[in-house]
Scaffold this active site. Sequence first.
Site, mmCIF file in Angstrom:
data_model
loop_
_atom_site.group_PDB
_atom_site.id
_atom_site.type_symbol
_atom_site.label_atom_id
_atom_site.label_comp_id
_atom_site.label_asym_id
_atom_site.label_seq_id
_atom_site.Cartn_x
_atom_site.Cartn_y
_atom_site.Cartn_z
ATOM 1 N N ARG A 156 5.595 -8.205 7.049
ATOM 2 C CA ARG A 156 6.578 -7.852 8.068
ATOM 3 C C ARG A 156 7.020 -9.126 8.784
ATOM 4 O O ARG A 156 6.291 -10.111 8.850
ATOM 5 C CB ARG A 156 5.980 -6.867 9.080
ATOM 6 C CG ARG A 156 5.521 -5.547 8.462
ATOM 7 C CD ARG A 156 4.880 -4.653 9.514
ATOM 8 N NE ARG A 156 4.462 -3.373 8.943
ATOM 9 C CZ ARG A 156 3.254 -3.138 8.421
ATOM 10 N NH1 ARG A 156 2.344 -4.119 8.401
ATOM 11 N NH2 ARG A 156 2.941 -1.952 7.932
ATOM 12 N N ARG A 249 10.585 -7.119 2.039
ATOM 13 C CA ARG A 249 9.391 -6.277 1.977
ATOM 14 C C ARG A 249 9.634 -5.087 1.043
ATOM 15 O O ARG A 249 8.798 -4.747 0.212
ATOM 16 C CB ARG A 249 9.038 -5.806 3.384
ATOM 17 C CG ARG A 249 7.805 -4.928 3.488
ATOM 18 C CD ARG A 249 7.474 -4.730 4.972
ATOM 19 N NE ARG A 249 6.534 -3.660 5.178
ATOM 20 C CZ ARG A 249 5.224 -3.765 5.050
ATOM 21 N NH1 ARG A 249 4.697 -4.909 4.668
ATOM 22 N NH2 ARG A 249 4.436 -2.730 5.289
#
Length: 296
Positions: A156, A249
């Site tokens: 993240r 991601r």
Amino acid sequence: MTDLARRPAAPLAPIRADTDDKLFDVWIESYAERSARTQQLCRRVRALLTAYMIDNGVAGLRWLALEDLHGLARSLAGYSDGSRRTYMSYAKSLLTFGHRTGYLPFNVGAAYVVTKVEQTLAQRIMSEAEALRILDLEPDPWKHMLLRIFYASGGRVSEVCRLTWRDAIPNGKSGQLHFFGKGRKNREVLLKEDTWKRLQALRPANAQPDHAIFQTRTGNAITRARAWQIVKAAATRAGLPNVSPHWFRHAHGSHALDRGAPAHLVMETLGHADLRMTSEYAHARPTDSSARYLPI
């Protein structure tokens, strides 16, 4: 599902709160062990709710009615669907907290249903060629490495921004990154050998373990906003103007699965699921991660 939907149950004993401000303070404090992002969202909801009550003549949280929650939702029309859903979920959490702790006589939020957001994940997954083109066209070595770590680790944005050299740990011929992530969970992500060597080649000779890997000119860790700027500029250069760090991601998970990575390994690498107690030992020194299935 937001963090708030999974938050610990609030204490049932009454709290010493005789004003809305005190309740807001205690509510935000109850998330002291969560991420800074969660606390920022709590403060944002506080500001939105307070502004709504002032603008609409509501005397305070104890006087909120169901129609006011619908009104609050309408007042967020300028935000994205996802943001509106998040803010309203947090508002419901606040009202539940206030009721459970004895400050609010009833929980008006229980009757409010947060509408579902259309699933757009498929629209936010780059192809392998697009991800690699973004990396290939970035001329700055440090910016290139930031993009590479976003993709290779699936981390993240907040996790990657706060990486220090202490979090870069040798492991055989390669190395691993230690992430302290959402829900205060720790996880290790093993990088492919080439990515690890490229990262180590960029390490300054005077770098200390507690120094941020990705720094500003003043030596501080880069901010989320700066990371977004770097990603947006690199993606625009590659003809993909709407890419954010989180797209890498998504790409990591999707591309690793496409290349045969086991689903449970992807979940563990991305931190999507709780690990069993016995898995904590295995992941302290991983022998595999979904990062190894990517093209870089």
